[in-house]
Motif scaffolding. Sequence first.
Motif, mmCIF file in Angstrom:
data_model
loop_
_atom_site.group_PDB
_atom_site.id
_atom_site.type_symbol
_atom_site.label_atom_id
_atom_site.label_comp_id
_atom_site.label_asym_id
_atom_site.label_seq_id
_atom_site.Cartn_x
_atom_site.Cartn_y
_atom_site.Cartn_z
ATOM 1 N N SER A 122 5.263 -27.954 54.540
ATOM 2 C CA SER A 122 4.535 -26.736 54.948
ATOM 3 C C SER A 122 3.148 -26.697 54.326
ATOM 4 O O SER A 122 2.220 -26.115 54.892
ATOM 5 C CB SER A 122 5.328 -25.494 54.555
ATOM 6 N N VAL A 123 3.000 -27.296 53.137
ATOM 7 C CA VAL A 123 1.680 -27.420 52.509
ATOM 8 C C VAL A 123 1.222 -28.852 52.755
ATOM 9 O O VAL A 123 1.607 -29.785 52.039
ATOM 10 C CB VAL A 123 1.749 -27.111 51.006
ATOM 11 N N TRP A 124 0.385 -29.042 53.770
ATOM 12 C CA TRP A 124 0.018 -30.378 54.237
ATOM 13 C C TRP A 124 -1.455 -30.638 54.021
ATOM 14 O O TRP A 124 -2.301 -29.737 54.178
ATOM 15 C CB TRP A 124 0.353 -30.511 55.724
ATOM 16 N N ASN A 125 -1.797 -31.874 53.639
ATOM 17 C CA ASN A 125 -3.202 -32.274 53.570
ATOM 18 C C ASN A 125 -3.431 -33.414 54.552
ATOM 19 O O ASN A 125 -2.506 -34.151 54.908
ATOM 20 C CB ASN A 125 -3.598 -32.683 52.142
ATOM 21 N N THR A 126 -4.625 -33.564 54.990
ATOM 22 C CA THR A 126 -4.950 -34.472 56.093
ATOM 23 C C THR A 126 -4.738 -35.944 55.770
ATOM 24 O O THR A 126 -4.706 -36.773 56.677
ATOM 25 C CB THR A 126 -6.414 -34.271 56.532
ATOM 26 N N SER A 127 -4.599 -36.292 54.500
ATOM 27 C CA SER A 127 -4.355 -37.691 54.134
ATOM 28 C C SER A 127 -2.873 -38.046 54.170
ATOM 29 O O SER A 127 -2.514 -39.219 54.025
ATOM 30 C CB SER A 127 -4.920 -37.980 52.737
ATOM 31 N N ASP A 128 -2.013 -37.062 54.365
ATOM 32 C CA ASP A 128 -0.563 -37.275 54.376
ATOM 33 C C ASP A 128 -0.124 -37.671 55.784
ATOM 34 O O ASP A 128 -0.233 -36.871 56.716
ATOM 35 C CB ASP A 128 0.140 -35.988 53.932
ATOM 36 N N ILE A 129 0.370 -38.913 55.942
ATOM 37 C CA ILE A 129 0.808 -39.368 57.266
ATOM 38 C C ILE A 129 2.252 -38.978 57.562
ATOM 39 O O ILE A 129 2.774 -39.285 58.631
ATOM 40 C CB ILE A 129 0.639 -40.889 57.425
ATOM 41 N N GLY A 130 2.898 -38.278 56.628
ATOM 42 C CA GLY A 130 4.251 -37.794 56.853
ATOM 43 C C GLY A 130 5.311 -38.753 56.360
ATOM 44 O O GLY A 130 5.043 -39.928 56.081
ATOM 45 N N LYS A 131 6.529 -38.244 56.258
ATOM 46 C CA LYS A 131 7.679 -39.056 55.828
ATOM 47 C C LYS A 131 8.425 -39.534 57.066
ATOM 48 O O LYS A 131 8.807 -38.734 57.919
ATOM 49 C CB LYS A 131 8.605 -38.219 54.940
ATOM 50 N N SER A 132 8.640 -40.834 57.171
ATOM 51 C CA SER A 132 9.301 -41.400 58.342
ATOM 52 C C SER A 132 10.797 -41.102 58.330
ATOM 53 O O SER A 132 11.443 -41.108 57.283
ATOM 54 C CB SER A 132 9.091 -42.913 58.400
ATOM 55 N N VAL A 133 11.331 -40.838 59.516
ATOM 56 C CA VAL A 133 12.769 -40.679 59.715
ATOM 57 C C VAL A 133 13.270 -41.964 60.351
ATOM 58 O O VAL A 133 12.840 -42.331 61.450
ATOM 59 C CB VAL A 133 13.082 -39.468 60.623
ATOM 60 N N GLU A 134 14.163 -42.657 59.680
ATOM 61 C CA GLU A 134 14.580 -43.989 60.119
ATOM 62 C C GLU A 134 15.777 -43.966 61.059
ATOM 63 O O GLU A 134 15.827 -44.706 62.034
ATOM 64 C CB GLU A 134 14.905 -44.855 58.895
ATOM 65 N N LYS A 135 16.768 -43.134 60.774
ATOM 66 C CA LYS A 135 18.011 -43.117 61.552
ATOM 67 C C LYS A 135 17.870 -42.183 62.747
ATOM 68 O O LYS A 135 18.106 -40.977 62.650
ATOM 69 C CB LYS A 135 19.183 -42.683 60.673
#
Length: 658
Positions: A122-135
């Motif tokens: 919810s607190v996001w900065n523009t350099s964060d590409i996110g956490k991948s969901v693998e399954k």
Amino acid sequence: MSELLILKSCIVLLISFILTFHSAKCEKQDLYGNSDDVCILDGTNLKHTLLNQSSMWLVEYYSSWCGTCHEFAPIYKKLAQDISEWSYVLNVGVVDCSEKVNLENCRNMSITSTPTLRLYPSVWNTSDIGKSVEKIVSAQKIREEILPFVDEELPNLKWTHDLPAPILKPITYKEVMEHMEADDRVLHFVLIFEEPDSYMGKEMILDMSSCSNILLRRVDVTSADGLVIAEKFSIDMRAVPQVMLSTISQQPRVVDVNMKTRYFYVYQLELLPEVGKPKAKLNWQFSNNVDTSQGPLNGNSNIKDHMSINWERSYLADIESAMNYMFTVEVSANKKLDGKKLEAVKKLVEAFVQTKDHFPGRSSTRRFMEGLNGWLADRSSIHYDVWSAYLQSAKGFPKANHMWVGCSSDQPTLRGYPCGLWTMFHALSVACSNAKVKDSHLFYDAMTGYILNFFSCLECRKNFGKEIQEIEFDSEADDQHASMLWLWRLHNSVNKRLHNHSTTEDQSHPKLQFPTEEDCSHCQHPAVVASKKFNKLKDHLRIWDEQYVVEYLKQRYSVQNLLNDYLDDDEIAVGEPELKNGKRIRLRNLPILDPSSQQHSYIKSPLFSPSLTSIDFNLCLFFWITSLCFALYVYHNVSARGIPYLSRKIVRTPSTMY
């Protein structure tokens, strides 16, 4: 009375048909739309949404043409519907990386394959590409993988709602007693007794996080606090999971359900007084920000008249559109080109350049490839900005966009780029053969290098890797035609695997073994069987005559036979133009001939193979129903009024029977 009834029935039938036809025609036929519980994000709102929303986000990055994305879409829609009540905590969105309006965002998020799922706090900065969901094999597996992320990020959530914020951590005995004794306690207090590795309690808390007058907490039955709480409320530890309900002015009780699952418990809790359904149902507006620079699309193409397309020929426009997408989308998805990826680009460009006068494209495109080949030669790494600047400034770069002709479809998510890529590689393999390229492995290395490094459909890329292990490239068998025949075998192998087993198969253009007998009557012949038991199967067992297959491929994909319709008029010449009396012949007028005879054409006449769309069939059905209703109405009136000439029985006499 019956006359009026028939008339009313016909009118109702016609109105129903018109409404059905209209809704089917007007509904956007994309992987996701208004009826799905997802937010359609794009280049105009993705960053703004992630920066300014008070919730976490789960975003799928997909390509509308990607076969795996087609297979995954029902799973993602089911997930989105299943967790739509979580939207005070977690929202679900999608981004189509095949749309040029989304290219920058997909590249910034390092999306090089689809489908890709990313979680954002919810607190996001523009350099964060996110956490991948693998399954991503099922909605349940995705839920189980995202719950730890939600649990971890929940304390940072910007909770702005007039309800208690959800807490997924197990409750302590002290917290239970403080809540039970508080004067301002919530109307319904629910304790979920379960094992620490259970997901049910967390999912129930999120399901009801936007319901009024109810608070749900988990109890870890293996902890010291959990044992004390269970003893306090006389919970049978052997029967967990158990759900206990404490309502003001009532004795605590165990909630009884037919099956101890999340859905049964939530259903019973929503029936409690003053609770009701969750308020957090997702209701996003559909985003229509798509690239319309080439005009409105007809299916997946901006070619308005599909009836004029010769489906048995190959179009240069498809090749140029594939080149454009290949360089501006898939290669450009990488922030930096180096190592194997840069070598793959160099090898592909070199293969095009080596075809020389047989280059499968216009002379301006050939000059572009030659310039690109020289520009790449001494570079060991290229950043996206440098790559993009070169493409924008280089003369001759194919500008075609959505110019699918032979690869067009009435469905916007079918054919298109994958078809264009097959066409491009077939034309390149034929060009390498015609140019007698000395390096017999050049085409094979160019194609496999590109697909394995850049083709954005991840599962397709994996399947391709398996396919080329089964269908090995043998350059020694026939140096001149080895690449053409290897690619043809590979393409037919893929068609066989996908035919009737893929959601990406266009029923108007099924994935058949090619060339068909209609296209090349001498390319196949019945197998010779030694046993009479197999005589009935003889006609179904076909043997390819690769000599004729080679001729077919050359005549279809050689540069002089590529149709240049729908290209810009400033330069329509491809390859070495054929002249007649000193004048250029339009290539679309050149026949493709059966190698066994100069009088038999490979190409079926368009007069006998019309391309009928769903609209054509609907119109036929409409007029048929209208005619039927009119005939019934006339017949009823004639019979009811007893018109002598039309209604009397005709008695046949012997003299009138002959």
